[in-house]
Motif scaffolding. Structure first.
Motif, PDB file in Angstrom:
ATOM      1  N   ASP A  14       2.921 -29.436  12.061  1.00 34.71           N
ATOM      2  CA  ASP A  14       2.867 -30.402  13.145  1.00 34.71           C
ATOM      3  C   ASP A  14       1.404 -30.807  13.327  1.00 34.71           C
ATOM      4  O   ASP A  14       0.541 -30.405  12.541  1.00 34.71           O
ATOM      5  N   VAL A  15       1.120 -31.578  14.358  1.00 29.94           N
ATOM      6  CA  VAL A  15      -0.247 -32.097  14.518  1.00 29.94           C
ATOM      7  C   VAL A  15      -1.247 -30.998  14.835  1.00 29.94           C
ATOM      8  O   VAL A  15      -2.453 -31.195  14.671  1.00 29.94           O
ATOM      9  N   GLU A  16      -0.773 -29.832  15.265  1.00 31.68           N
ATOM     10  CA  GLU A  16      -1.680 -28.722  15.564  1.00 31.68           C
ATOM     11  C   GLU A  16      -2.024 -27.910  14.323  1.00 31.68           C
ATOM     12  O   GLU A  16      -3.010 -27.156  14.322  1.00 31.68           O
ATOM     13  N   THR A  17      -1.203 -28.039  13.275  1.00 32.87           N
ATOM     14  CA  THR A  17      -1.402 -27.194  12.085  1.00 32.87           C
ATOM     15  C   THR A  17      -1.646 -27.990  10.804  1.00 32.87           C
ATOM     16  O   THR A  17      -1.930 -27.393   9.760  1.00 32.87           O
ATOM     17  N   ASP A  46       6.427 -36.206   5.310  1.00 30.63           N
ATOM     18  CA  ASP A  46       7.227 -36.290   6.536  1.00 30.63           C
ATOM     19  C   ASP A  46       8.699 -36.459   6.147  1.00 30.63           C
ATOM     20  O   ASP A  46       9.336 -37.460   6.490  1.00 30.63           O
ATOM     21  N   ARG A  59      -1.170 -32.270   8.822  1.00 26.40           N
ATOM     22  CA  ARG A  59      -0.871 -33.688   8.918  1.00 26.40           C
ATOM     23  C   ARG A  59       0.369 -34.006   8.073  1.00 26.40           C
ATOM     24  O   ARG A  59       0.614 -33.362   7.047  1.00 26.40           O
ATOM     25  N   LEU A  60       1.129 -35.005   8.497  1.00 26.72           N
ATOM     26  CA  LEU A  60       2.316 -35.457   7.786  1.00 26.72           C
ATOM     27  C   LEU A  60       2.144 -36.921   7.409  1.00 26.72           C
ATOM     28  O   LEU A  60       1.512 -37.696   8.136  1.00 26.72           O
ATOM     29  N   ARG A 107       0.407 -19.619  12.515  1.00 26.40           N
ATOM     30  CA  ARG A 107       1.827 -20.003  12.515  1.00 26.40           C
ATOM     31  C   ARG A 107       2.595 -19.216  11.450  1.00 26.40           C
ATOM     32  O   ARG A 107       3.718 -18.764  11.685  1.00 26.40           O
ATOM     33  N   PRO A 133       8.488 -31.102   7.887  1.00 28.24           N
ATOM     34  CA  PRO A 133       8.137 -31.257   9.301  1.00 28.24           C
ATOM     35  C   PRO A 133       8.528 -30.064  10.174  1.00 28.24           C
ATOM     36  O   PRO A 133       8.032 -29.945  11.303  1.00 28.24           O
ATOM     37  N   GLU A 134       9.380 -29.169   9.679  1.00 29.59           N
ATOM     38  CA  GLU A 134       9.688 -27.943  10.413  1.00 29.59           C
ATOM     39  C   GLU A 134       8.554 -26.933  10.317  1.00 29.59           C
ATOM     40  O   GLU A 134       8.489 -25.999  11.122  1.00 29.59           O
TER      41      GLU A 134
END
Length: 380
Positions: A314-317, A305, A319-320, A353, A310-311
């Motif tokens: 995200d939570v759909e693709t 993160d 984990r950070l 993505r 983070p670019e």
């Protein structure tokens, strides 16, 4: 315009920056551009140009590059090249001198590393003043570029890197995948957790090892195997003292049987097929090429993160997790290791993505539009 470009990379090293010109040369050709190269004689960069199908102009040393300006100008004139693209800030000395001597040339510079200190003294004002467009490879680096470089905002553009997703589409059948996993030391039924990239400080291998130790302690019944993918020697781009330190720490934690070193590999897309989870714990990635490579392979990815990652995630693709927080990394790994359906869902979304936002074809199309625009296109 001649649709010819000279890529200058006078580096003796070998990393993402040095790999970039040869990575985009085939796509430039597909989009109607003829690439030329300028590199140090005997360097890995010069070799990569040849592997991409072009014979580079070479210089004996970086220190004598300015003395070769006349030779380079003669080459540009003979070849009909009117666009120059530099990839190391030190190479801008030569690029700016060439533009000073021949103002019809257009000079582009990609900041691959992410500038860390202001560059607004007299020399940098002169050198960067000759740049038609400066490319930042993420929004994180663009914001630093805006503060550090002596350029108006409209001459600094974010241009995300890209990859060809096709090589990352799974192609191994079940027996071949099982054989590859055995060769990597992954026990049958274990969740394979990989970390690809150069083994150097800053890439986060230490926190990954600590996270795996916490995972073993917190979930003793979970079968997993760690796979460190990357060269083990200086010639392969890694820090040998760092590799030795990683081995020592793995030994101290009693994880020798559960973490394997693959050494340098050229078959990363296939290695991804042997993994369930891919980790990129780098502290400050300027972009995160390994992140989008793993995403293109449809893998569940855990990234830091921080920096530009983070670019991309995200939570759909994916984990950070904070780059220095082993407990947070262990928690993310435990969540993914225990849920195959979640891994599959994240991997599919990640692949889509990449296909939408991070293809090499789209990257080069944006790049060539900049090359072709004599005034420099505005905006993003």
């Amino acid at each position: 315009m001649s649709h010819k470009v000279l890529h200058i990379c006078l580096s003796s090293g070998w990393g993402g920056l040095e790999m970039y010109p040869s990575r985009i040369i085939p796509e430039l050709a597909r989009q109607g551009w003829q690439a030329h190269g300028l590199a140090l004689a005997g360097s890995r960069v010069a070799e990569s140009f040849r592997e991409a199908g072009i014979e580079p102009l070479t210089l004996a040393s970086k220190g004598r590059a300015l003395l070769a300006a006349g030779r380079v100008l003669a080459y540009l004139g003979a070849q009909g090249v009117d666009v120059i693209h530099c990839h190391k800030s030190s190479d801008l000395r030569l690029g700016a001198l060439l533009v000073t001597l021949r103002p019809s040339l257009r000079l582009f510079f990609t900041d691959h590393m992410g500038v860390t200190r202001p560059k607004k003294d007299l020399y940098h004002r002169w050198a960067y003043g000759k740049v038609t467009r400066l490319f930042a490879i993420s929004e994180a680096t663009r914001q630093r570029n805006l503060a550090a470089f002596p350029l108006p905002a409209e001459r600094i553009r974010r241009l995300y890197l890209g990859i060809d997703p096709a090589p990352y589409v799974p192609r191994l059948d079940d027996p071949a995948r099982a054989a590859l996993r055995r060769a990597l030391g992954v026990p049958e039924g274990a969740v394979a957790i990989g970390l690809p990239g150069r083994l150097t400080p800053g890439k986060g291998q230490e926190v990954w090892i600590e996270a795996l130790a916490r995972l073993a302690e917190a979930s003793p019944g979970l079968a997993w195997h760690g796979v460190l993918i990357g060269g083990l020697t200086a010639e392969e781009g890694s820090d040998e003292a760092h590799v030795a330190a990683l081995r020592r720490r793995i030994g101290e934690l009693g994880l020798e049987a559960r973490i394997a070193f693959t050494g340098f590999r050229r078959d990363l897309p296939r290695l991804f097929e042997a993994l369930e989870i891919v980790c990129v714990p780098s502290r400050n990635e300027a972009f995160g090429l390994k992140v989008i490579e793993a995403m293109a392979a449809g893998k569940a990815v855990v990234g830091s993160d921080s920096g530009a990652i983070p670019e991309l995630l995200d939570v759909e693709t994916g984990r950070l997790a904070p780059p220095e927080d082993a407990a947070a990394w262990a928690a993310a790994l435990a969540e993914l290791a225990d849920d195959a359906e979640l891994r599959q869902r994240l991997g599919q979304a990640a692949r889509h993505r990449v296909e939408k936002d991070f293809t090499l074809a789209a990257h080069v199309a944006s790049l060539t539009r900049e090359y072709e625009n004599p005034k420099g296109a505005e905006g993003e």
